[in-house]
Scaffold this motif. Structure first.
Motif, PDB file in Angstrom:
ATOM      1  N   LEU A 112       0.855  -1.180   0.000  1.00 45.89           N
ATOM      2  CA  LEU A 112       0.000   0.000   0.000  1.00 45.89           C
ATOM      3  C   LEU A 112       0.888   1.225   0.000  1.00 45.89           C
ATOM      4  O   LEU A 112       1.779   1.364   0.836  1.00 45.89           O
ATOM      5  CB  LEU A 112      -0.908  -0.006   1.235  1.00 45.89           C
ATOM      6  CG  LEU A 112      -1.890   1.151   1.346  1.00 45.89           C
ATOM      7  CD1 LEU A 112      -2.849   1.157   0.160  1.00 45.89           C
ATOM      8  CD2 LEU A 112      -2.656   1.049   2.655  1.00 45.89           C
ATOM      9  N   THR A 113       0.676   2.102  -0.983  1.00 47.40           N
ATOM     10  CA  THR A 113       1.460   3.332  -1.081  1.00 47.40           C
ATOM     11  C   THR A 113       0.501   4.519  -1.055  1.00 47.40           C
ATOM     12  O   THR A 113      -0.717   4.342  -1.077  1.00 47.40           O
ATOM     13  CB  THR A 113       2.275   3.362  -2.389  1.00 47.40           C
ATOM     14  OG1 THR A 113       1.359   3.494  -3.487  1.00 47.40           O
ATOM     15  CG2 THR A 113       3.121   2.118  -2.550  1.00 47.40           C
ATOM     16  N   ALA A 114       1.046   5.690  -1.054  1.00 51.25           N
ATOM     17  CA  ALA A 114       0.214   6.895  -1.083  1.00 51.25           C
ATOM     18  C   ALA A 114      -0.626   6.944  -2.363  1.00 51.25           C
ATOM     19  O   ALA A 114      -1.695   7.559  -2.383  1.00 51.25           O
ATOM     20  CB  ALA A 114       1.092   8.142  -0.981  1.00 51.25           C
ATOM     21  N   ASP A 115      -0.164   6.278  -3.407  1.00 52.81           N
ATOM     22  CA  ASP A 115      -0.893   6.249  -4.685  1.00 52.81           C
ATOM     23  C   ASP A 115      -1.853   5.077  -4.792  1.00 52.81           C
ATOM     24  O   ASP A 115      -2.535   4.928  -5.801  1.00 52.81           O
ATOM     25  CB  ASP A 115       0.101   6.197  -5.844  1.00 52.81           C
ATOM     26  CG  ASP A 115       0.962   7.452  -5.910  1.00 52.81           C
ATOM     27  OD1 ASP A 115       0.454   8.539  -5.563  1.00 52.81           O
ATOM     28  OD2 ASP A 115       2.138   7.330  -6.298  1.00 52.81           O
ATOM     29  N   GLY A 116      -1.877   4.230  -3.803  1.00 51.03           N
ATOM     30  CA  GLY A 116      -2.770   3.066  -3.844  1.00 51.03           C
ATOM     31  C   GLY A 116      -1.997   1.762  -3.789  1.00 51.03           C
ATOM     32  O   GLY A 116      -0.860   1.707  -3.327  1.00 51.03           O
TER      33      GLY A 116
END
Length: 196
Positions: A112-116
């Motif tokens: 899971l990243t800040a971009d999804g």
């Protein structure tokens, strides 16, 4: 019907993703097994394209001739084991060895990243995920029924998630429309009308 069109070296290659399972969709890349046998994974680039189109690989992965051979062996093992399951036969030992070897390999990872959601993995992880998807289907007692397309020439296998499990063909666009059109023409002939 969910189709993925990928531009390959010889133009557009269209993969039908109608089986409801990653492994069964891979098995469907050899079409018309009992008649004209149409191979869709004709070279390493085609397998790489299928892996991306199917979602097995999160991004293009390098595929060489040896990897293509492993992918084709996995595909054939998947088809044999699914047919064994469908027919109530004992699983083919060579098919079991091939699928289990692929399934024992690495898995695609997610983060899971800040971009999804980000998925990562190489070709072995993608093929391993394909093999594990077959194992899940063949061992899950709550899985939808496994069926073979009802169109005589089609050999595609699929999971029947329809209400009442009454689906009889792999996908509407290719087989369903043709089956319905043939039934319509037959009804017209039997009623004395001219077919359209």
């Amino acid at each position: 019907m969910d189709d993925a069109r990928v531009t390959g070296q010889d133009g557009d290659v269209e993969f039908a993703m109608v089986s409801g399972n990653l492994a069964l969709d891979l098995a469907g890349t050899l079409r018309w097994r009992r008649t004209a046998r149409e191979e869709q994974l004709v070279d390493p680039d085609a397998l790489a394209s299928w892996l991306v189109a199917s979602g097995a690989a999160p991004a293009p992965v390098p595929v060489d001739a040896a990897t293509l051979a492993r992918g084709l062996a996995l595909r054939e093992a998947i088809y044999r084991l699914a047919c064994d399951h469908l027919e109530g036969r004992a699983f083919d030992p060579d098919g079991l060895a091939t699928v289990n070897a692929a399934a024992a390999g690495p898995a695609t990872t997610i983060a899971l990243t800040a971009d999804g959601l980000v998925r990562r993995g190489d070709v072995d992880a993608a093929l391993g995920d394909v093999a594990r998807s077959l194992i899940t289907v063949l061992t899950d007692p709550s899985a939808p029924p496994l069926k073979e397309c009802g169109r005589e020439a089609c050999t595609r296998l699929y999971l029947d998630r329809s209400r009442g499990a009454r689906r009889t063909w792999c996908g509407m666009e290719e087989c369903g429309n043709r089956v319905k059109a043939a039934a319509y023409r037959a009804r017209r002939r039997s009623a004395g009308g001219a077919p359209n």
